[in-house]
Design a protein around this motif. Structure first.
Motif, PDB file in Angstrom:
ATOM      1  N   GLN A 244      17.368  39.481  29.305  1.00 16.56           N
ATOM      2  CA  GLN A 244      16.748  39.354  30.810  1.00 16.56           C
ATOM      3  C   GLN A 244      17.462  40.319  31.717  1.00 16.56           C
ATOM      4  O   GLN A 244      16.944  40.882  32.695  1.00 16.56           O
ATOM      5  CB  GLN A 244      17.088  37.834  31.214  1.00 16.56           C
ATOM      6  CG  GLN A 244      16.472  36.881  30.766  1.00 16.56           C
ATOM      7  CD  GLN A 244      16.864  35.428  31.313  1.00 16.56           C
ATOM      8  OE1 GLN A 244      17.856  35.331  31.900  1.00 16.56           O
ATOM      9  NE2 GLN A 244      16.035  34.573  31.145  1.00 16.56           N
ATOM     10  N   SER A 245      18.888  40.648  31.419  1.00 17.74           N
ATOM     11  CA  SER A 245      19.728  41.764  32.159  1.00 17.74           C
ATOM     12  C   SER A 245      18.853  43.212  32.080  1.00 17.74           C
ATOM     13  O   SER A 245      18.567  43.895  32.848  1.00 17.74           O
ATOM     14  CB  SER A 245      21.005  41.895  31.781  1.00 17.74           C
ATOM     15  OG  SER A 245      20.936  42.114  30.171  1.00 17.74           O
ATOM     16  N   GLU A 247      15.499  43.534  31.171  1.00 21.12           N
ATOM     17  CA  GLU A 247      14.453  43.550  31.959  1.00 21.12           C
ATOM     18  C   GLU A 247      14.449  43.756  33.546  1.00 21.12           C
ATOM     19  O   GLU A 247      13.594  44.515  33.934  1.00 21.12           O
ATOM     20  CB  GLU A 247      13.732  41.951  31.645  1.00 21.12           C
ATOM     21  CG  GLU A 247      12.601  42.236  32.357  1.00 21.12           C
ATOM     22  CD  GLU A 247      11.803  40.564  32.162  1.00 21.12           C
ATOM     23  OE1 GLU A 247      10.456  40.454  32.170  1.00 21.12           O
ATOM     24  OE2 GLU A 247      12.466  39.645  31.964  1.00 21.12           O
ATOM     25  N   LYS A 248      15.538  43.446  33.799  1.00 16.20           N
ATOM     26  CA  LYS A 248      15.959  43.185  35.336  1.00 16.20           C
ATOM     27  C   LYS A 248      16.127  44.888  35.853  1.00 16.20           C
ATOM     28  O   LYS A 248      15.588  45.365  36.796  1.00 16.20           O
ATOM     29  CB  LYS A 248      17.031  42.518  35.720  1.00 16.20           C
ATOM     30  CG  LYS A 248      17.159  42.630  37.224  1.00 16.20           C
ATOM     31  CD  LYS A 248      18.574  41.774  37.580  1.00 16.20           C
ATOM     32  CE  LYS A 248      18.840  41.830  39.048  1.00 16.20           C
ATOM     33  NZ  LYS A 248      20.162  40.774  39.486  1.00 16.20           N
ATOM     34  N   GLN A 249      17.023  45.635  34.787  1.00 12.04           N
ATOM     35  CA  GLN A 249      17.137  46.841  35.230  1.00 12.04           C
ATOM     36  C   GLN A 249      15.783  47.761  35.120  1.00 12.04           C
ATOM     37  O   GLN A 249      15.615  48.672  36.101  1.00 12.04           O
ATOM     38  CB  GLN A 249      18.246  47.713  34.357  1.00 12.04           C
ATOM     39  CG  GLN A 249      17.566  47.762  32.874  1.00 12.04           C
ATOM     40  CD  GLN A 249      18.740  48.606  31.984  1.00 12.04           C
ATOM     41  OE1 GLN A 249      19.699  49.033  32.497  1.00 12.04           O
ATOM     42  NE2 GLN A 249      18.538  48.872  30.719  1.00 12.04           N
ATOM     43  N   GLN A 251      12.724  46.503  35.594  1.00 10.78           N
ATOM     44  CA  GLN A 251      11.901  46.126  36.745  1.00 10.78           C
ATOM     45  C   GLN A 251      12.365  47.133  38.107  1.00 10.78           C
ATOM     46  O   GLN A 251      11.532  47.290  38.864  1.00 10.78           O
ATOM     47  CB  GLN A 251      11.703  44.722  37.025  1.00 10.78           C
ATOM     48  CG  GLN A 251      11.118  44.141  35.897  1.00 10.78           C
ATOM     49  CD  GLN A 251      10.913  42.566  35.967  1.00 10.78           C
ATOM     50  OE1 GLN A 251      11.866  41.955  36.635  1.00 10.78           O
ATOM     51  NE2 GLN A 251      10.175  42.037  35.281  1.00 10.78           N
ATOM     52  N   GLU A 252      13.781  46.830  38.453  1.00 10.18           N
ATOM     53  CA  GLU A 252      14.427  47.543  39.399  1.00 10.18           C
ATOM     54  C   GLU A 252      14.038  48.984  39.564  1.00 10.18           C
ATOM     55  O   GLU A 252      13.701  49.500  40.686  1.00 10.18           O
ATOM     56  CB  GLU A 252      15.776  47.356  39.508  1.00 10.18           C
ATOM     57  CG  GLU A 252      16.102  45.893  39.770  1.00 10.18           C
ATOM     58  CD  GLU A 252      17.511  45.358  39.775  1.00 10.18           C
ATOM     59  OE1 GLU A 252      18.456  46.515  39.248  1.00 10.18           O
ATOM     60  OE2 GLU A 252      18.132  44.425  40.132  1.00 10.18           O
TER      61      GLU A 252
END
Length: 326
Positions: A244-245, A247-249, A251-252
């Motif tokens: 998840q972490s 994926e977040k980076q 996406q950002e």
């Protein structure tokens, strides 16, 4: 030609293969003659499994087969600058040294999961090889690290398993140089680019996806925007073992560079990337409009129609949610 060498005409590929039988009663390919720059090799030659690609097989010159050898006027040696795409069968376990030497126009290579041995300097002067497909699960040991160790330019690696792409990753370019420290004649090693660290993301031959994802923060400092965008998009599109972490980076990063990434995707005719950016709402509506305009400017009707459809779908969904809340 010595009796230990044989030649076989392959009707399906309309090519002539020169090979030899190994002590293990398998086939070692020495040279191929044909009329097309793309080649798909068979699993067997005269009943023997093709397990080895011999030294210099697709190199500019062969040390074993005289040039030219074939009597077929429509065929030429499939080697060097002429080759563009090669698909090796699942039976191949070894590629000999300098096998693709001087294949300067080779763009794509596909290998099976059984490949375990890759010879030295196998990709020397094959600077356009940017697509490497491994027909194996991404979760097992493969020859990916051995091949990437001999490719310093940017390479996109795909893992194709059970008829679908399980994972895809971009390994950026890196530059390695040495400086002499006088007068002791000691050489200091210099490495530029995160591509080197990305290639270290293997444990016992298996790709460690967490280690690969961990380099992205530093890559954002050193790498080009298009390279970073491709790294992020590949991981989001095929999220094998994606935390998840991580994926977040990714996406950002995509959201922060949406405008230019949409234009890159249009330029490359990458419908899958445009669909990802749209359906995951990684780009604002105004960027989709700009993408539609750019598709029209480049004469890409399919891309313009797809972006328009996805934009209308997003607008309809937002309108429905607003009405329900009211």
């Amino acid at each position: 030609m010595s009796e230990q060498y044989k030649d076989t005409w392959n009707k399906e590929q309309t090519c002539q293969m020169f090979w030899q039988e190994t002590k293990e009663h398998t086939a070692r390919l020495l040279r191929v003659y044909g009329s097309m720059p793309t080649l798909t090799l068979p699993e067997c030659i005269e009943g023997l499994p093709l397990t080895e690609i011999g030294d210099h097989c697709f190199a500019t010159t062969s040390r074993l087969i005289p040039e030219p050898f074939t009597e077929n006027a429509s065929c030429r040696a499939l080697c060097g600058d002429y080759m563009e795409e090669i698909i090796l069968p699942d039976s191949v376990t070894a590629i000999g040294r300098l096998a693709f030497y001087n294949c300067r126009n080779l763009r794509s290579l596909s290998v099976g999961g059984a490949l375990v041995s890759v010879g030295g300097d196998v990709f020397m002067n094959a600077g356009k090889l940017h697509s490497l497909c491994i027909r194996s699960s991404a979760g097992v040991r493969t020859a990916a690290r051995q091949m990437l160790a001999q490719l310093t330019h940017a390479v996109e690696v795909s893992f194709l398993w059970e008829g679908r792409t399980e994972a895809k990753l971009l390994f950026p370019e890196y530059i390695e140089s040495y400086d002499e420290i006088a007068p002791a004649h000691i050489f200091g090693r210099n490495i530029e680019g995160e591509g080197f660290r990305a290639r270290q993301s293997f444990v016992d031959g298996r790709l460690d996806f967490a280690a690969y994802d961990s380099i992205f923060a530093q890559a954002c400092v050193d790498e080009h925007e298009q390279t970073l965008g491709q790294m992020a998009e590949d991981r989001l599109l095929y999220p094998y073992e994606l935390s998840q972490s991580a994926e977040k980076q990714y996406q950002e990063y995509v959201r922060a560079h949406a405008k230019v990434l949409v234009l890159y995707a249009v330029k490359d005719r990458a419908l899958d990337i445009l669909q990802l950016l749209t359906e995951k709402e990684l780009v604002p509506a105004e960027q989709l409009t700009e993408g539609i305009v750019e598709c029209s400017r480049q004469g890409w009707a399919e891309g313009a129609a797809a972006l328009l459809k996805w934009k209308q779908k997003r607008t309809a969904q937002k309108s429905r949610y607003t009405f329900d809340e009211f």
